[in-house]
Design a protein around this motif. Structure first.
Motif, PDB file in Angstrom:
ATOM      1  N   PHE A   1      16.833   1.427  54.647  1.00 45.97           N
ATOM      2  CA  PHE A   1      15.509   1.989  54.346  1.00 45.97           C
ATOM      3  C   PHE A   1      14.854   1.231  53.189  1.00 45.97           C
ATOM      4  CE2 PHE A   1      14.170   6.055  56.360  1.00 45.97           C
ATOM      5  CZ  PHE A   1      15.204   6.203  57.269  1.00 45.97           C
TER       6      PHE A   1
ATOM      7  N   PHE B   1      14.797   0.447  60.526  1.00 48.16           N
ATOM      8  CA  PHE B   1      15.895   1.390  60.741  1.00 48.16           C
ATOM      9  C   PHE B   1      15.760   2.049  62.108  1.00 48.16           C
ATOM     10  CE2 PHE B   1      17.481   5.745  60.784  1.00 48.16           C
ATOM     11  CZ  PHE B   1      18.828   5.522  60.534  1.00 48.16           C
TER      12      PHE B   1
ATOM     13  N   ASP C   1      24.910   7.210  62.522  1.00 45.63           N
ATOM     14  CA  ASP C   1      24.560   6.579  61.239  1.00 45.63           C
ATOM     15  C   ASP C   1      25.646   5.591  60.799  1.00 45.63           C
ATOM     16  OD1 ASP C   1      22.074   7.716  60.748  1.00 45.63           O
ATOM     17  OD2 ASP C   1      22.873   9.397  59.605  1.00 45.63           O
TER      18      ASP C   1
ATOM     19  N   THR D   1      15.496   9.463  53.043  1.00 46.61           N
ATOM     20  CA  THR D   1      14.184  10.094  53.230  1.00 46.61           C
ATOM     21  C   THR D   1      13.939  11.207  52.219  1.00 46.61           C
ATOM     22  OG1 THR D   1      15.156  11.461  54.964  1.00 46.61           O
ATOM     23  CG2 THR D   1      13.903   9.559  55.698  1.00 46.61           C
TER      24      THR D   1
ATOM     25  N   LYS E   1      25.765  18.410  62.264  1.00 49.63           N
ATOM     26  CA  LYS E   1      26.063  17.645  63.490  1.00 49.63           C
ATOM     27  C   LYS E   1      27.409  16.906  63.395  1.00 49.63           C
ATOM     28  CE  LYS E   1      22.261  15.257  63.025  1.00 49.63           C
ATOM     29  NZ  LYS E   1      21.425  15.750  61.944  1.00 49.63           N
TER      30      LYS E   1
ATOM     31  N   MET F   1      18.637  16.968  59.542  1.00 47.27           N
ATOM     32  CA  MET F   1      19.623  16.580  58.528  1.00 47.27           C
ATOM     33  C   MET F   1      20.271  17.831  57.963  1.00 47.27           C
ATOM     34  SD  MET F   1      17.707  13.921  55.979  1.00 47.27           S
ATOM     35  CE  MET F   1      16.016  14.362  56.274  1.00 47.27           C
TER      36      MET F   1
ATOM     37  N   THR G   1      24.097  12.363  66.330  1.00 46.78           N
ATOM     38  CA  THR G   1      22.957  11.458  66.129  1.00 46.78           C
ATOM     39  C   THR G   1      22.381  11.711  64.731  1.00 46.78           C
ATOM     40  OG1 THR G   1      21.345  13.017  67.042  1.00 46.78           O
ATOM     41  CG2 THR G   1      22.437  11.533  68.611  1.00 46.78           C
ATOM     42  N   GLY G   2      21.418  10.916  64.320  1.00 42.00           N
ATOM     43  CA  GLY G   2      20.731  11.162  63.052  1.00 42.00           C
ATOM     44  C   GLY G   2      19.620  12.190  63.283  1.00 42.00           C
ATOM     45  N   GLY G   3      19.162  12.813  62.212  1.00 43.20           N
ATOM     46  CA  GLY G   3      18.138  13.850  62.344  1.00 43.20           C
ATOM     47  C   GLY G   3      16.854  13.381  63.039  1.00 43.20           C
TER      48      GLY G   3
ATOM     49  N   ARG H   1       9.248  18.211  64.253  1.00 46.48           N
ATOM     50  CA  ARG H   1      10.352  17.807  65.129  1.00 46.48           C
ATOM     51  C   ARG H   1      10.884  18.914  66.037  1.00 46.48           C
ATOM     52  NH1 ARG H   1      14.212  14.283  61.082  1.00 46.48           N
ATOM     53  NH2 ARG H   1      12.868  12.449  60.925  1.00 46.48           N
TER      54      ARG H   1
HETATM   55  C1  S3P Z   1      17.293  10.879  59.053  1.00 43.09           C
HETATM   56  C2  S3P Z   1      18.505  11.495  59.122  1.00 43.09           C
HETATM   57  C3  S3P Z   1      19.759  10.847  58.692  1.00 43.09           C
HETATM   58  C4  S3P Z   1      19.654   9.321  58.817  1.00 43.09           C
HETATM   59  C5  S3P Z   1      18.435   8.820  58.115  1.00 43.09           C
HETATM   60  C6  S3P Z   1      17.137   9.451  58.624  1.00 43.09           C
HETATM   61  C7  S3P Z   1      16.061  11.631  59.461  1.00 43.09           C
HETATM   62  O1  S3P Z   1      20.842  11.315  59.481  1.00 43.09           O
HETATM   63  O2  S3P Z   1      19.652   8.922  60.159  1.00 43.09           O
HETATM   64  O3  S3P Z   1      18.610   9.091  56.765  1.00 43.09           O
HETATM   65  O4  S3P Z   1      14.995  11.007  59.641  1.00 43.09           O
HETATM   66  O5  S3P Z   1      16.151  12.864  59.653  1.00 43.09           O
HETATM   67  P1  S3P Z   1      21.561  12.775  59.284  1.00 43.09           P
HETATM   68  O6  S3P Z   1      20.787  13.759  60.110  1.00 43.09           O
HETATM   69  O7  S3P Z   1      22.928  12.539  59.837  1.00 43.09           O
HETATM   70  O8  S3P Z   1      21.546  13.079  57.823  1.00 43.09           O
END
Ligand code: S3P
Length: 168
Positions: free
Chosen positions: A49, A57, A34, A121, A15, A11, A78-80, A141
């Motif tokens: 969430f 999710f 997202d 989160t 990205k 996050m 993508t998400g983190g 990670r």
């Molecule tokens: C998450 C990252 C978020 C989003 C969610 C969970 C994570 O995306 O998918 O809040 O677990 O790292 P971003 O990386 O775009 O903030």
């Protein structure tokens, strides 16, 4: 032909910002995973969430990631957590190339402490707790992010160079 390009990383690593610039320069569609999840669920990631829980999710995230199978090429932020759940990373590599946007945990902390409210989160976390969460989660990670096809530095990245890298 350029394959599908997936940006992965923690996050706050940039990205979406980098993905938008890359897509524009490559004249490809840009997809923010997202945002696609939010469109499908008709609900914000935070609310997913809150009301459905992280497990739901993660299932939605994996489904939506895989729903672009029939598209030819695009750049996706993508998400983190995306590459860290189920077979998402393997799936990404059957579809195209991944780029890890790498950023040190101090810079991540600095960026996230200013923009944490939209991120479920971390939104409840106080300063020291946030830093600890970032360091611990990143440690878990990192080895997954490192499996990306390419790695670029989130602070110094130049999108033109990324394109050269993809074409080399
Ligand atoms: C998450 C990252 C978020 C989003 C969610 C969970 C994570 O995306 O998918 O809040 O677990 O790292 P971003 O990386 O775009 O903030």
């Amino acid at each position: 032909m350029m394959p599908k390009i997936f940006l992965i990383g923690f996050m706050g690593s940039g990205k979406s910002t980098i993905g938008k610039k890359l897509a524009k320069l490559m004249q490809l569609p840009f997809i923010d995973l997202d945002k696609e999840i939010e469109k499908k669920a008709k609900c914000s990631v935070s609310d997913i969430f809150k009301y459905l829980g992280e497990e739901s999710f993660r299932k939605m995230e994996s489904e939506v990631l895989k729903s672009f199978e029939n598209e030819t090429s695009f750049v996706m932020a993508t998400g983190g957590g995306t590459p860290c759940y189920f077979d998402n990373l393997e799936y990404i590599h059957t579809q195209g190339k991944s780029i890890y946007i790498e950023l040190d945990t101090k810079s991540i902390y600095y960026r996230l402490s200013k923009a944490k409210n939209i991120r479920p989160t971390i939104k409840e976390k106080k300063e020291a707790e946030l830093l600890r969460f970032i360091e611990q989660t990143f440690e878990k990670r990192k080895h997954i992010y490192e499996q990306a096809n390419y790695k670029v530095n989130g602070l110094t990245v130049d999108v033109k160079k990324v394109i050269e890298l993809l074409e080399s």
